[in-house]
Design a protein around this motif. Structure first.
Motif, PDB file in Angstrom:
ATOM      1  N   VAL A 109       0.794  -1.314  -0.045  1.00  0.00           N
ATOM      2  CA  VAL A 109      -0.127  -0.127  -0.106  1.00  0.00           C
ATOM      3  C   VAL A 109       0.808   1.275   0.055  1.00  0.00           C
ATOM      4  N   ILE A 110       0.754   2.007  -1.164  1.00  0.00           N
ATOM      5  CA  ILE A 110       1.492   3.435  -1.220  1.00  0.00           C
ATOM      6  C   ILE A 110       0.304   4.412  -1.033  1.00  0.00           C
ATOM      7  N   SER A 111       0.362   5.109   0.284  1.00  0.00           N
ATOM      8  CA  SER A 111      -0.670   6.416   0.497  1.00  0.00           C
ATOM      9  C   SER A 111      -0.159   7.675   0.092  1.00  0.00           C
ATOM     10  N   THR A 123      -0.725   1.505   5.924  1.00  0.00           N
ATOM     11  CA  THR A 123       0.205   1.908   4.749  1.00  0.00           C
ATOM     12  C   THR A 123       1.579   1.411   4.775  1.00  0.00           C
ATOM     13  N   ASP A 124       1.988   0.996   3.849  1.00  0.00           N
ATOM     14  CA  ASP A 124       3.533   0.508   3.641  1.00  0.00           C
ATOM     15  C   ASP A 124       4.365   1.781   3.500  1.00  0.00           C
ATOM     16  N   ILE A 125       4.115   2.536   2.390  1.00  0.00           N
ATOM     17  CA  ILE A 125       4.957   3.828   2.168  1.00  0.00           C
ATOM     18  C   ILE A 125       4.117   4.886   1.744  1.00  0.00           C
ATOM     19  N   ALA A 148      -3.363   4.970  -2.689  1.00  0.00           N
ATOM     20  CA  ALA A 148      -4.676   5.590  -2.239  1.00  0.00           C
ATOM     21  C   ALA A 148      -4.155   6.932  -1.799  1.00  0.00           C
ATOM     22  N   PRO A 149      -5.265   7.956  -1.722  1.00  0.00           N
ATOM     23  CA  PRO A 149      -6.446   8.147  -1.924  1.00  0.00           C
ATOM     24  C   PRO A 149      -6.913   8.646  -3.258  1.00  0.00           C
ATOM     25  N   ASP A 150      -5.829   9.243  -3.979  1.00  0.00           N
ATOM     26  CA  ASP A 150      -6.198  10.098  -5.271  1.00  0.00           C
ATOM     27  C   ASP A 150      -6.126   9.267  -6.598  1.00  0.00           C
ATOM     28  N   LYS A 151      -7.109   8.905  -7.157  1.00  0.00           N
ATOM     29  CA  LYS A 151      -7.204   8.109  -8.324  1.00  0.00           C
ATOM     30  C   LYS A 151      -6.590   9.045  -9.576  1.00  0.00           C
TER      31      LYS A 151
END
Ligand code: 13P
Ligand code: SF4
Length: 317
Positions: A109-111, A123-125, A148-151
């Motif tokens: 997960v990159i946030s 989150t991971d990074i 996440a969270p910006d598409k």
């Protein structure tokens, strides 16, 4: 009592309390002018991590002040208005995100930093718009990633890196209103103007851009590029530093539209613009409202932010 000279009083209080004011480029010009450091999300986090001030006054939005607190947990971090949220943060409640994550076991997960402290614990990074591409590229190519969270930022990174990250469905309420059609019309009126855009903007806007970058990237580009006229697709506050740095150049904020109608105020972030000089003065004077986060969040959210800072430092960002 006479009118308060906010600039003078803020300066006095800052010295008395050994406080530092960190301001994002999206703040109003008066707030930027009284700040000790003005920057984008990455620059502000780096400043928060290294400051030796006792109090950090964060002239920005809540997720930024929380990030400062996570990086400097022993310092007092205050925010002029605790209601200064972010549409990206709101789009990703931690419980819903956990359920989404459960659907993709094994994904990294990159946030984007524009999320709650709680989401950062899942989150991971973490990344910002300055380092997002480098952070994604630091993950092996065959590793599935949830972004996440910006598409819009996630979609842009997918296009640049050729990845196929799974995207959370969030957007910035400011950047999603820039209108590719109205920008085209404005370019017809100003054929020499260069279009520069923040990657939170939609694909239709980014497609036509001459340069895409974070707020710091856009500011530097406007300084270094010899063009004399720019159309800028990001929050209006950035124009203050652009005009200060290049008084001989012309800057237009990119036009916005909502529900099919042109919208004059849509390039102002309603969250960023909640802060005022009076609120800044009061929060410095009263040392309130203060960012308080539970210990487990402080610890768990620090890991992915530290990873971001380590990777950024590797690339000299
Ligand atoms: P940067 O500060 O990374 O340019 O991001 C812009 C933004 O939307 C902050 O809320
Ligand atoms: Fe959030 Fe967009 Fe405002 Fe930045 S400009 S704080 S991303 S709503």
């Amino acid at each position: 009592m006479g009118k308060i000279d906010f600039v003078e009083e803020i300066k006095k209080l800052k010295a008395e309390k050994n406080a530092v004011i960190l301001a994002h480029y999206y703040q109003t010009a008066d707030i930027q002018d009284v700040a000790d450091y003005i920057g984008d999300s990455l620059g502000l986090s780096q400043q928060a991590a290294k400051t030796d001030a006792d109090i950090i006054v964060f002239a920005g939005v809540r997720f930024m002040a929380e990030t400062a607190k996570i990086l400097s947990p022993k310092k007092k971090v205050v925010l002029p208005d605790m209601n200064a949220g972010c549409s990206l943060e709101e789009s990703a409640p931690a419980d819903k995100f956990q359920a989404f994550k459960d659907l993709h076991p094994g994904a990294v997960v990159i946030s984007y930093v524009n999320c709650s402290a709680e989401l950062k614990t899942l989150t991971d990074i973490v990344c910002t718009s300055t380092n997002a591409i480098k952070i994604v590229e630091s993950v092996p190519k065959d590793q599935q990633i949830i972004f996440a969270p910006d598409k819009n930022l996630g979609g842009y990174i997918n296009r640049v890196t050729g990845r196929n990250m799974i995207l959370w469905d969030g957007a910035c309420m400011v950047h999603e209103t820039f209108s590719a059609n109205l920008i085209k019309d404005l370019r017809k009126k100003h054929p020499k103007a260069i279009l520069i855009a923040h990657p939170e903007s939609e694909e239709s806007v980014l497609e036509g851009a001459d340069y895409i970058g974070s707020t710091t990237g856009l500011l530097k580009y406007s300084i270094n590029n010899p063009a004399k006229e720019f159309i800028v697709a990001t929050e209006s506050g950035i124009l203050h530093q652009m005009r200060k740095a290049s008084p001989d150049k012309i800057f237009h904020i990119a036009p916005t539209a909502k529900n099919g109608h042109a919208c004059q105020a849509c390039s102002d972030c309603p969250h960023m613009k909640l802060n005022t000089m009076e609120k800044l003065y009061n929060c410095l004077k009263n040392e309130s409202p203060e960012i308080i986060l539970p210990d487990y969040i402080l610890k768990a959210a620090k890991k992915p932010i530290d990873r971001m800072l380590e990777i950024s430092a590797r690339f000299g960002l």
